[in-house]
Design a protein around this motif. Structure first.
Motif, PDB file in Angstrom:
ATOM      1  N   UNK A  93     -15.041   9.959  -8.183  1.00  0.00           N
ATOM      2  CA  UNK A  93     -13.781   9.374  -7.739  1.00  0.00           C
ATOM      3  C   UNK A  93     -13.515   9.760  -6.287  1.00  0.00           C
ATOM      4  N   UNK A  94     -12.917   8.859  -5.541  1.00  0.00           N
ATOM      5  CA  UNK A  94     -12.599   9.114  -4.137  1.00  0.00           C
ATOM      6  C   UNK A  94     -11.671  10.317  -4.032  1.00  0.00           C
ATOM      7  N   UNK A  95     -12.053  11.306  -3.229  1.00  0.00           N
ATOM      8  CA  UNK A  95     -11.251  12.530  -3.125  1.00  0.00           C
ATOM      9  C   UNK A  95     -11.172  13.051  -1.691  1.00  0.00           C
ATOM     10  N   UNK A  96     -11.383  12.175  -0.705  1.00  0.00           N
ATOM     11  CA  UNK A  96     -11.309  12.607   0.692  1.00  0.00           C
ATOM     12  C   UNK A  96      -9.851  12.576   1.128  1.00  0.00           C
ATOM     13  N   UNK A  97      -9.268  13.715   1.461  1.00  0.00           N
ATOM     14  CA  UNK A  97      -7.831  13.765   1.784  1.00  0.00           C
ATOM     15  C   UNK A  97      -7.490  12.991   3.047  1.00  0.00           C
ATOM     16  N   UNK A  98      -6.308  12.430   3.061  1.00  0.00           N
ATOM     17  CA  UNK A  98      -5.731  11.736   4.212  1.00  0.00           C
ATOM     18  C   UNK A  98      -6.427  10.419   4.550  1.00  0.00           C
ATOM     19  N   UNK A  99      -7.330   9.988   3.693  1.00  0.00           N
ATOM     20  CA  UNK A  99      -7.985   8.699   3.925  1.00  0.00           C
ATOM     21  C   UNK A  99      -7.864   7.855   2.666  1.00  0.00           C
ATOM     22  N   UNK A 100      -7.213   6.723   2.797  1.00  0.00           N
ATOM     23  CA  UNK A 100      -7.099   5.773   1.689  1.00  0.00           C
ATOM     24  C   UNK A 100      -8.033   4.606   1.985  1.00  0.00           C
ATOM     25  N   UNK A 101      -9.142   4.505   1.269  1.00  0.00           N
ATOM     26  CA  UNK A 101     -10.131   3.478   1.622  1.00  0.00           C
ATOM     27  C   UNK A 101      -9.630   2.079   1.301  1.00  0.00           C
ATOM     28  N   UNK A 102     -10.071   1.082   2.068  1.00  0.00           N
ATOM     29  CA  UNK A 102      -9.705  -0.296   1.733  1.00  0.00           C
ATOM     30  C   UNK A 102     -10.437  -0.753   0.474  1.00  0.00           C
ATOM     31  N   UNK A 103     -10.051  -1.883  -0.041  1.00  0.00           N
ATOM     32  CA  UNK A 103     -10.717  -2.442  -1.219  1.00  0.00           C
ATOM     33  C   UNK A 103     -12.194  -2.672  -0.898  1.00  0.00           C
ATOM     34  N   UNK A 104     -13.096  -2.155  -1.725  1.00  0.00           N
ATOM     35  CA  UNK A 104     -14.518  -2.309  -1.414  1.00  0.00           C
ATOM     36  C   UNK A 104     -14.993  -3.739  -1.633  1.00  0.00           C
TER      37      UNK A 104
END
Length: 334
Positions: A93-104
Motif C-alpha cells: 500500500x502507498x505509504x510515502x508521507x506528504x505525497x498523494x499520488x494521482x490516479x494510476x
C-alpha cells in the motif's frame, strides 16, 4: 585434463578443488537465477542451493556435459522449485508521507521485481553463448526484459532463457529439464507468443551505448531537472509512451502526460539529490531527500532509467532498502 583432476579431488572431499571447478561460473549462474526469479536476494539463495546440490551430487556427475552446463541444469531446476513453492507476494500500500499520488494509469502485475547492480555483472554476461542465442546479453538483463520474463509461466520462462538467451539447443534443454524435445519446442513457441502480446518495445530506438556521450548527456539532463524540480525540463526528456513503475507498489503511469502529473507531485512537494550508479545495464540514481535547513539527507529509493535513443522511455523506482546493494548509504550528511 585439469578439470578431470579437479573433479577427482572434489569427489574425494577437497572443497578447494570444488571451488576451482565452480567459481568461474558463479556470477553467470546468479544472473541466470535472477532472470528466472526477478529478485537479487532470491537469486543469491538459489546460487547457494545450486552449489550445495552440486557438492552433494558430484559423485553422480557423469561428465557427459560440461561442468557449466551441469550447473545450469541444477540452477534452473532449483529456480523452478522455488517458483512452484513461492506464495504470491502481496502488493504494498502507498505509504510515502506528504505525497498523494494521482490516479494510476493501471496496476502492474509484477510487483516483486528487484534491481541488479552492474557491479555484479562484471564477467557474468560476457560468457560464450550457444548457436541458438537470439538476445544480446545486455538486452537480456534489462528491466524491461526481466519484467517480461516474470509474466511467463515458470517452465516457459526457463525454456526461453536457456534456448534464446544462453543459446542451448533443444536437445540440451530437454535433458536439463528431464523433458522431450517436442515439449521444449512447444514451450518456446508459447513463450514467444506471450512476449509478442506484451506492449511492443522493439519499435523504440535502441538505448545509447553504455557510457557513451549520449547516455551521459541524458543522465546529466535528468539529474539537473530532478534536483531543481523542473518538471518541464524533465518532460522534454520523455518519449511519448514513457512510463513509471514502482515495485512493490502496483501503481503505474503510462504516457508522457501521466508521467508528468506524477513527477510534478513528487518533485514539487520535496527536493532531492541524486547519486549516480548503474543497475541492469542502465543508468540509475540513489535518491536522497533534502532536509529543511540542510540537515542529514535520507535515502528514499533508487530510480533506474530505461533509455531509447536520447530520451527516457521508462523510470523504475525501488525502495531505499536496495541502496546498500549499490554501495550507497541509507543517509548522507548535508
Amino acid at each position: 585434463m585439469l578439470t578431470t583432476d579437479l573433479i577427482t579431488r572434489a569427489r574425494a572431499g577437497d572443497d578447494e578443488a570444488f571451488r576451482a571447478l565452480t567459481e568461474p561460473y558463479r556470477r553467470e549462474i546468479q544472473v541466470h537465477c535472477y532472470r528466472m526469479l526477478g529478485s537479487l536476494q532470491d537469486s543469491e539463495d538459489a546460487v547457494q542451493d545450486t552449489l550445495l546440490a552440486a557438492w552433494q551430487g558430484l559423485g553422480g556427475f557423469e561428465e557427459r556435459a560440461t561442468i557449466r552446463t551441469w550447473l545450469y541444469r541444477i540452477a534452473t531446476n532449483r529456480c523452478l522449485n522455488a517458483l512452484r513453492s513461492a506464495s504470491r507476494r502481496a502488493v504494498k500500500e502507498w505509504d510515502i508521507p506528504q505525497i498523494e499520488p494521482p490516479e494510476p494509469t493501471r496496476l502492474g502485475e509484477v510487483v516483486w521485481l528487484e534491481p541488479y547492480p552492474d557491479a555484479l555483472l562484471e564477467g557474468a554476461i560476457a560468457m560464450p553463448l550457444g548457436p541458438e542465442a537470439r538476445y544480446e546479453q545486455t538486452e537480456a538483463i534489462s528491466l524491461a526484459f526481466v519484467t517480461a520474463l516474470q509474466l511467463l509461466p515458470a517452465r516457459q520462462r526457463a525454456v526461453l532463457i536457456l534456448r534464446e538467451v544462453l543459446g542451448y539447443q533443444a536437445r540440451e534443454v530437454a535433458e536439463m529439464l528431464v523433458s522431450t524435445v517436442e515439449s521444449v519446442t512447444s514451450a518456446l513457441k508459447r513463450a514467444r507468443s506471450s512476449l509478442r502480446r506484451l506492449p511492443p518495445i522493439e519499435d523504440r530506438e535502441p538505448p545509447p551505448a553504455l557510457g557513451s556521450p549520449t547516455e551521459r548527456a541524458v543522465a546529466a539532463h535528468f539529474v539537473r531537472a530532478w534536483e531543481s524540480g523542473d518538471v518541464d525540463a524533465l518532460v522534454t526528456l520523455l518519449t511519448t509512451d514513457a512510463g513509471i513503475s514502482m515495485p512493490p507498489y502496483p501503481l503505474e503511469y503510462h504516457g508522457r502526460d501521466a508521467v508528468a502529473r506524477f513527477c510534478e507531485i513528487v518533485m514539487r512537494s520535496r527536493q532531492h539529490d541524486l547519486v549516480p550508479t548503474r543497475a541492469n545495464g542502465q543508468p540509475a540514481f540513489g535518491v536522497y531527500l533534502r532536509a529543511p535547513g540542510g540537515g542529514i539527507r535520507h535515502g528514499t529509493g533508487l530510480v533506474v532509467l530505461t533509455l531509447a535513443g536520447d530520451r527516457v522511455c521508462a523510470m523504475t523506482r525501488f525502495e531505499s532498502s536496495v541502496l546498500s546493494w549499490f554501495g550507497l548509504p541509507q543517509s548522507m550528511p548535508a
